[in-house]
Design an enzyme around this catalytic site. Structure first.
Site: not given
Ligand code: PLP
Length: 445
Positions: A151, A251, A279
């Site tokens: 994700y 990511d 985060k």
């Molecule tokens: N990338 C990863 C690996 C994530 O775990 C998340 C959110 O849980 C995101 C991107 C998206 O971040 P946001 O919820 O701050 O938009």
């Protein structure tokens, strides 16, 4: 025989708030997993958070394993963060012009992670979306590749075989691309999907389509299909994508500053072209970031032709929270070892408790990220999205409710990681394992 029955937890206030919320907000929540759809029951409306604990609207205190889905690595309401935000607050909440804190946080992030340049945005979604636009702009190519069950936020082109809340979205489990309504197939077609931890599949796809691929984006340790740990062979195949002129984007929204001060890439010795954060980098305020080598990052406007902007980007309160958090991490040198030790004991305690109750589970863990999949895996490890999806989600839901009834707030989905914080100590570990023993016994019996 000892009864493991527990008194029902009061939820009248949460129920009342949830009813009002449903009238004015889709599903009553501002992010789907919070609605408890995959585990049932009333989502707890949280009134306050302190250290390792949440207190809900009915006054019940829960031992928290979500940590706001990752940011609270040092526990909730850390005095240093609160004071830094309060201090920044005296000088105004947003300027729409550059300020010193953005420079300080960028200097800290580049020093800690080794990237040359970093750009701040307001969420992890914005970070990955912007990094992919940059990769396309820098390479002049259209296609990207992601992995099944990873994700990367909710940008259109990334809602393709995505994990997290989408794995429990009814009717979408294992669905073909795209994994949300409203994403045109034309967008989804620009996103190729491969299986995580399958180096042969990645090599084969790269051989055929590598010349068209702007980027391969991946979670260096997956949290969003539950925790999946990359194999050394898979990591080697990831590095090979660069031989095709394709940029490698790690990511680290979840893993950055969580698995080490240099993130998962530091821990695993990976050298991506671009890294995305979120985060922890915002210490619980809305912050995301992406960064990398100067020759790639300098394609970003106003230096280069790839447009990306934000009214609240580099917000002074958010930068203050990020600075205080990263500084606290740097000043707590034994933190990562402590998190690792706690979570290792949690993993072995869960396995022992489940085994004693005759409940099959398989635990994946890296540092302070952990998922206990409700399934028996022949060789002992859940490696792929397809493996993870075989879990018994009904059994997980019953176990989750057993934990919640005993005051432990686990992630309300089988396909999520839990997050341990520096505020979790011996008392919390013992309380968790006691609750887990009883909750597994309820399942086994
Ligand atoms: N990338 C990863 C690996 C994530 O775990 C998340 C959110 O849980 C995101 C991107 C998206 O971040 P946001 O919820 O701050 O938009």
């Amino acid at each position: 025989e000892l009864s493991s029955a527990v008194l029902p937890t009061p939820t009248a206030q949460s129920e009342a708030l949830f009813a009002r919320a449903r009238a004015v907000t889709p599903g009553g929540v501002n992010s789907p997993v919070r609605a408890f759809r995959s585990v049932g029951g009333t989502p707890r409306f949280i009134a306050s958070a302190q250290g390792a604990y949440l207190t809900d609207a009915d006054g019940t205190r829960y031992l928290d394993y979500i940590g706001s889905w990752g940011p609270m690595i040092l526990g909730h309401n850390l005095p240093a963060v609160r004071e830094a935000v309060a201090d920044a607050l005296q000088f105004g909440t947003s300027f729409g012009a550059p300020g010193e804190r953005e420079v300080l946080l960028a200097e800290q992030v580049t020093r800690l992670t080794g990237v040359d340049r970093v750009r701040f945005v307001s969420s992890g979604t914005e970070a990955t979306m912007s990094a992919l636009r940059l990769a396309r702009g820098a390479t002049g190519r259209r296609f990207i590749l992601k992995f099944r069950g990873n994700y990367h936020g909710h940008a259109d082109g990334l809602l393709v075989e995505a994990g997290s809340g989408l794995m429990t979205n009814e009717g979408h489990l294992g669905a073909a691309a795209p994994s949300s309504a409203g994403v045109p197939e034309e967008y989804a077609r620009l996103t190729l999907v491969s299986e995580y931890n399958d180096p042969q599949a990645l090599d084969a796809l790269m051989a055929e389509r590598g010349h068209e691929l702007a980027a391969v984006i991946f979670e260096p340790v997956v949290g969003n299909a539950g925790v999946l740990v990359p194999t050394p062979e898979f990591l080697a195949a990831l590095h090979r994508v660069r031989e095709h002129g394709t940029l490698l984007i790690a990511d680290e929204v979840m893993t950055g500053f969580r698995l080490s001060l240099r993130g998962a890439t530091g821990l695993l010795g990976l050298q991506p072209d671009l890294i995305c954060w979120g985060k922890i980098i915002g210490g619980g305020l809305p912050v995301g970031a992406y960064g990398g080598r100067a020759d790639v990052m300098d394609f970003v406007s106003p230096q280069g032709p790839v447009y990306q902007a934000g009214t609240l980007s580099g917000n002074p309160l958010a930068m203050a929270a990020g600075l205080a958090t990263l500084t606290a991490l740097e000043n707590t040198p034994d933190l990562y070892a402590r998190l690792d030790a706690y979570t290792a004991q949690l993993a072995s305690g869960l396995k022992a408790a489940a085994q004693a109750a005759g409940v099959p589970i398989s635990v994946n863990r890296v540092g302070s990220m952990l998922t206990a999949f409700h399934q028996d895996v022949p060789d002992g490890t859940v490696r792929t999205y397809t493996d993870a999806a075989r879990s018994d989600t009904a059994a997980f839901a019953r176990w989750f409710q057993g934990m919640l009834a005993r005051g432990v707030y686990w992630a309300p989905s089988q396909f999520e990681s839990i997050f341990v914080s520096g505020a979790h100590g011996d008392a919390e570990l013992n309380a968790t394992l006691e609750a887990a023993q009883a909750a597994y016994r309820d399942l086994g019996g």
